[in-house]
Design an enzyme around this catalytic site. Structure first.
Site, PDB file in Angstrom:
ATOM      1  N   GLY A 131     -56.305  -1.481  10.880  1.00  0.00           N
ATOM      2  CA  GLY A 131     -56.422  -0.560   9.764  1.00  0.00           C
ATOM      3  C   GLY A 131     -55.211   0.346   9.668  1.00  0.00           C
ATOM      4  N   CYS A 132     -55.074   1.026   8.537  1.00  0.00           N
ATOM      5  CA  CYS A 132     -53.885   1.840   8.287  1.00  0.00           C
ATOM      6  C   CYS A 132     -53.853   3.095   9.154  1.00  0.00           C
ATOM      7  CB  CYS A 132     -53.760   2.180   6.812  1.00  0.00           C
ATOM      8  SG  CYS A 132     -55.249   2.904   6.073  1.00  0.00           S
TER       9      CYS A 132
END
Length: 322
Positions: A131-132
């Site tokens: 994920g970011c």
């Protein structure tokens, strides 16, 4: 080497669009299928008009399960498992999933954080892209975790651009809401904490500290800024040297001796870090582009590793400073 026959599943959104922009110019990629249920029958350039002159493909809702070397999965969270059950690809096809579905490394997936798992990624057929926020936080803290320096709760704040909320419109992604505004969401409960703790325990089996993460919605379109700090008895020089040693072979993660800013990382696949000690705390700043190093750029980095290419292939993206 023959070009790698590649498909993008779920190519109409922000991350799908970024994958398209990278892969249409990737020297080793032959993009043969661009999938979207919502945009089927439309030209790619009708949905991503900036790709005029670069891509002549048409969106389809039909996906060949044979003859593909690589498949990028850009579906909404929770939909990838069902899609793969309905579309069983060859065991030789490299799958790179950008959703949360397999980040726990279930179903034979390898967690795709290259700075930690590059050797596993090189031989993997199934890769779960991080994920970011998870990327920005893990890269900020991984060297400290591996050294065993973190033995108390870690204070973390992070602010993300509006593209982090996805292309589908919601109340908090409206221009009129975001502009001139900031807000907190998912206080201490963000979904990326699970994968972050998983990596930290792989780096250090004794890690058991709380991660007190405060995520903010920012009034800009792209980028993530993370600040993390914890009590530290060593010197700043010791910490900086440890960080530089940890990332000495990293293709895209860099430790800066100078103060950093978010624009250094936007439009790149870089994570740029700055480390300093103040008031008995080791403070780490981390800057990434949420759509690139936080999503599509890192997915292509994993693609490069899985196919034995230079990690930077197709990812020399920076063209503007302001």
């Amino acid at each position: 080497m023959n070009k790698i026959k590649t498909a993008i599943i779920g190519a109409a959104g922000y991350t799908g669009g970024e994958l398209l922009r990278i892969l249409v110019n990737h020297p080793s990629c032959d993009l043969v299928c661009v999938h979207s249920n919502s945009q089927k029958g439309k030209k790619v350039t009708d949905v991503h008009p900036d790709l005029i002159g670069d891509c002549n493909l048409v969106f389809t809702d039909e996906v060949p399960t044979t003859g593909l070397d690589a498949v990028f999965l850009g579906l909404p969270h929770g939909e990838t498992k069902g899609f793969l059950e309905a579309n069983p690809f060859s065991e030789e096809t490299v799958l790179i999933d950008l959703s949360t579905d397999f980040r726990d490394e279930s179903n034979g997936f390898v967690y795709g954080l290259p700075e930690v798992n590059s050797e596993k990624i090189k031989s993997a057929k199934k890769i779960a892209n991080p994920g970011c926020f998870a990327t920005g936080i893990q890269l900020a803290l991984a060297p400290a975790i591996s050294k065993g320096w973190v033995n108390s709760p870690v204070q973390i704040s992070g602010i993300t651009g509006s593209t982090g909320a996805g292309k589908k419109l919601s109340e908090t992604s409206h221009f009129s809401y975001r502009t001139g505004n900031m807000s907190v969401y998912k206080l201490f409960t963000h979904q990326h904490l699970k994968e972050i703790k998983q990596t930290f325990r792989q780096l250090n089996e004794e890690f058991d500290s709380e991660l007190l993460f405060v995520p903010y919605r920012g009034n800009f379109s792209r980028g993530i800024w993370v600040t993390a700090y914890f009590p530290f008895e060593g010197t700043e020089e010791e910490a900086v040297n440890a960080y530089k040693e940890f990332y000495k072979d990293a293709a895209f993660t860099h430790v800066s001796d100078r103060d950093i800013d978010l624009k250094q990382a936007v439009n790149t696949n870089k994570c740029i870090l700055h480390v300093q000690k103040e008031a008995g705390q080791l403070v780490i700043y981390s800057a990434i582009d949420n759509l690139l190093k936080g999503a599509s750029g890192q997915a292509v980095q994993n693609f490069n590793l899985a196919f034995g290419l230079d990690e930077k292939t197709g990812l020399n993206l920076k063209s503007i400073a302001f």
